[in-house]
Scaffold this motif. Sequence first.
Motif, mmCIF file in Angstrom:
data_model
loop_
_atom_site.group_PDB
_atom_site.id
_atom_site.type_symbol
_atom_site.label_atom_id
_atom_site.label_comp_id
_atom_site.label_asym_id
_atom_site.label_seq_id
_atom_site.Cartn_x
_atom_site.Cartn_y
_atom_site.Cartn_z
ATOM 1 N N SER A 1 35.263 39.271 37.284
ATOM 2 C CA SER A 1 36.231 38.773 36.313
ATOM 3 C C SER A 1 36.701 37.397 36.778
ATOM 4 N N ALA A 2 37.318 36.623 35.886
ATOM 5 C CA ALA A 2 37.874 35.328 36.298
ATOM 6 C C ALA A 2 39.109 35.589 37.171
ATOM 7 N N GLN B 1 41.888 34.276 37.322
ATOM 8 C CA GLN B 1 43.194 34.207 36.650
ATOM 9 C C GLN B 1 43.669 35.573 36.139
ATOM 10 N N TRP B 2 42.726 36.551 36.071
ATOM 11 C CA TRP B 2 43.107 37.880 35.573
ATOM 12 C C TRP B 2 43.467 38.857 36.689
ATOM 13 N N MET B 3 43.600 38.345 37.914
ATOM 14 C CA MET B 3 43.861 39.242 39.059
ATOM 15 C C MET B 3 45.112 40.120 38.817
ATOM 16 N N ASP B 4 46.204 39.483 38.377
ATOM 17 C CA ASP B 4 47.448 40.240 38.166
ATOM 18 C C ASP B 4 47.245 41.338 37.123
ATOM 19 N N ALA B 5 46.498 40.964 36.066
ATOM 20 C CA ALA B 5 46.287 41.931 34.982
ATOM 21 C C ALA B 5 45.518 43.151 35.502
ATOM 22 N N TRP B 6 44.508 42.915 36.359
ATOM 23 C CA TRP B 6 43.754 44.051 36.908
ATOM 24 C C TRP B 6 44.637 44.905 37.800
ATOM 25 N N GLU C 1 47.768 45.339 37.545
ATOM 26 C CA GLU C 1 48.667 46.087 36.665
ATOM 27 C C GLU C 1 47.956 47.271 36.012
ATOM 28 N N ARG C 2 46.699 47.019 35.570
ATOM 29 C CA ARG C 2 45.955 48.097 34.903
ATOM 30 C C ARG C 2 45.801 49.313 35.792
ATOM 31 N N SER D 1 36.308 33.388 40.839
ATOM 32 C CA SER D 1 36.056 34.729 40.279
ATOM 33 C C SER D 1 36.571 35.798 41.243
#
Length: 287
Positions: free
Chosen positions: A8-9, A11-16, A18-19, A36
């Motif tokens: 994943s990019a 920038q999505w680290m926080d979102a992952w 959280e998921r 990445s």
Amino acid sequence: MFVWSKLSAAQWMDAWEERFAGNPNLVIEVVKGGKSIRVRLFCATRMEADAVVAQFGGSVRKMANSEWNKPVEAPRPVKVRDVFVLTAENRPKELAALKKANPKREIIVIPPEMAFGTGDHATTSTCLRLLVDVARARKGTDWTVADLGTGTGVLAIAARKLGSGETYACDFDPLAVEVAIRNTGRNGTPEILMAEQDVLKWKPRKKGYDVVMANLFSTVLIEAWPVIAKSLAPKGDLIVSGILATQAWEVFKAAAGSGLGFTKVVKKGKWVTAHGGHLVDLIASEK
Ligand SMILES: C[S@@+](CC[C@H](N)C(=O)[O-])C[C@H]1O[C@@H](n2cnc3c(N)ncnc32)[C@H](O)[C@@H]1O
């Protein structure tokens, strides 16, 4: 054991994070010069891994036994104020040497197992620092504790070592509860009442607890504020963490809706930890 993975990019680290909030089997590595990330989730069954693929894409592979049995590198000892050393070291000789090198500190032994809370994560270490401060202020009194989302049991164990009375700890992950019970035994704090319990379905006792700790991630905290408010005794100390800085405003606004507020907010990296209590008490306090 199966491992689900997906690139994943960055920038999505926080979102992952959280998921998979609170899942101790999540590993995120930065790859390709920082642009990445590789998100991996270790799953006990193929069905569990396939369910993640159905939701988020990515791929699954079976882990070879040789991979699974690889020794986990022990994190270095973590010092908390002048009070604790947290170590993964469990060998008597090495442990004795650590004690000798830190004669004034209590040693807490948390070997790496399938639960969150070895002490080297910013949320755990900051909760521990705030707990030491709370314990100092409560010294000489009988204070009770609830540790919600206990993981390895580290915060509850620290509380007992700091002189807490009745201490309750819970986690909804049965594996974490097993690990936490083992840790209470090896750290000489078997009196802690460890329960397999979902905080969102918990009915706390009426008189509440003097100190409530909840290192639980933003989404869970937002849902759990009403029950956390009920679990905190009048004039109680509340220590919360697991809050991404980007979500702190939303989390604190929701807390105020349940009559909770914070007087100390500590940001470490992207994580926020806070100390507070019932808003009525904070407003009445002259401190
Ligand atoms: C970030 S870890 C904190 C572990 C430890 N207290 C610490 O400070 O290092 C969060 C823990 O909360 C647990 N958890 C998440 N949601 C929960 C819920 N609704 N009820 C109970 N436990 C929960 C997870 O299983 C995980 O062990």
